[in-house]
Design an enzyme around this catalytic site. Structure first.
Site, short mmCIF file in Angstrom:
data_model
loop_
_atom_site.label_atom_id
_atom_site.label_comp_id
_atom_site.label_asym_id
_atom_site.label_seq_id
_atom_site.Cartn_x
_atom_site.Cartn_y
_atom_site.Cartn_z
N PRO A 88 -33.37 22.30 30.12
CG PRO A 88 -32.11 21.07 31.71
CD PRO A 88 -33.29 22.39 31.23
CD GLU A 115 -35.33 16.37 38.93
OE1 GLU A 115 -34.80 15.52 38.34
OE2 GLU A 115 -34.95 16.86 40.01
NE ARG A 153 -28.08 42.56 20.03
CZ ARG A 153 -27.88 42.55 19.33
NH1 ARG A 153 -28.02 41.06 18.69
NH2 ARG A 153 -26.95 42.98 19.31
N1 ADE Z 1 -34.20 25.01 33.04
C1 ADE Z 1 -32.52 24.60 33.41
N2 ADE Z 1 -31.64 24.53 32.93
C2 ADE Z 1 -32.15 25.33 31.58
C3 ADE Z 1 -31.04 25.35 30.48
N3 ADE Z 1 -30.31 25.38 30.09
N4 ADE Z 1 -31.90 25.95 28.91
C4 ADE Z 1 -33.26 26.39 28.90
N5 ADE Z 1 -33.60 25.84 30.66
C5 ADE Z 1 -33.45 25.92 31.11
#
Ligand code: ADE
Length: 257
Positions: A88, A115, A153
């Protein structure tokens, strides 16, 4: 293209990769997908891939040695590749990025968990860190599937119809216009007459205008990437839309990504 996925949940990938276009692309030999179990590269008796963070705090951190050994085993030096961590905290995965990644011969996709991963592993091995959106998943596995699907794709010959990817939403900074099919009247609602007219120039004009209207309404920031030919500009001016695009750009409320 070789996709090499590094995960502690290899079973996660079996069903989604056995369906639809991704399945056919594998059968046709256009892509290859290798799933690597990070646990196989654990260095201790208990096959541990995570540990408590130095300095304390919640959660667990993915240990660097199994990840590093797994990357070394997965990377094929004969292919121009990219080592990517899904997390994230990464930069946003967009259509433009999918297009760029489609140019490589191998994508090594590391599915982060817990984490996060030990920073030293990231520093030495990770070339790109990508997030698929501003939300937190339980791990990078779904994100890796998203990257595989979006890149696959775009590869030559993967989609049946030669130009389907060229007309995608986002590919030219516009959302795709609405689509209709038979029946002509559905629950009292008629399909737009122009689409049944057989006048291809009129249909193209209609679709351009609808795309721009939709993009202005839902995702005006995308218009920073849109480029219009003089003929298109004329059509949009006639519909009173070009001024809106210019106004958005002038005010600086559109941010190129
Ligand atoms: N791992 C946890 N959340 C994620 C996200 N939003 N994008 C990519 N990998 C992730």
């Amino acid at each position: 293209m070789l996709f090499s996925v590094l995960t502690i949940f290899p079973d996660f990938f079996h069903s989604p990769l056995r369906e639809g276009i991704v399945r056919r692309a594998q059968q046709d030999g256009r892509i290859e997908i290798g799933i690597h179990d990070i646990r196989d590269y654990a260095v201790d008796r208990h096959r541990m891939t995570d540990d408590r963070p130095f300095g304390g705090g919640e959660g667990m951190v993915m240990k660097p040695e199994p990840l590093a050994a797994c990357v070394r085993a997965a990377v094929r030096p004969d292919r121009a590749g990219r080592v990517i961590l899904l997390s994230p905290k990464g930069e946003r995965f967009t259509q433009a990025r999918a297009e760029r990644l489609a140019g490589y011969g191998q994508l090594v996709l590391i599915c982060g968990r817990y984490e996060g991963v030990d920073e030293r592993f990231r520093d030495r091995y990770v070339e790109e860190e990508l997030s698929i959106g501003d939300y937190v998943l339980t791990g990078g596995e779904l994100a890796a599937l998203v990257v595989i699907d979006a890149v696959c794709r775009l590869l030559p010959g993967v989609l049946g119809c030669g130009d389907s990817a060229a007309n995608d939403s986002f590919s030219r900074g516009l959302l795709k216009h609405a689509q209709y099919t038979r029946p002509r009247v559905f629950e009292g609602m008629e399909a737009p007459e122009v689409l049944l007219s057989g006048d291809h120039a009129a249909i193209d004009r209609y679709r351009l205008v609808e795309s721009v209207r939709l993009t202005l309404e839902r995702r005006p920031e995308l218009l920073a990437l849109a480029r219009f030919s003089p003929a298109e500009e004329k059509i949009l001016r006639r519909e009173g839309l070009y001024g809106q695009i210019e106004a958005l750009t002038r005010r600086g409320s559109i941010d190129a990504d």
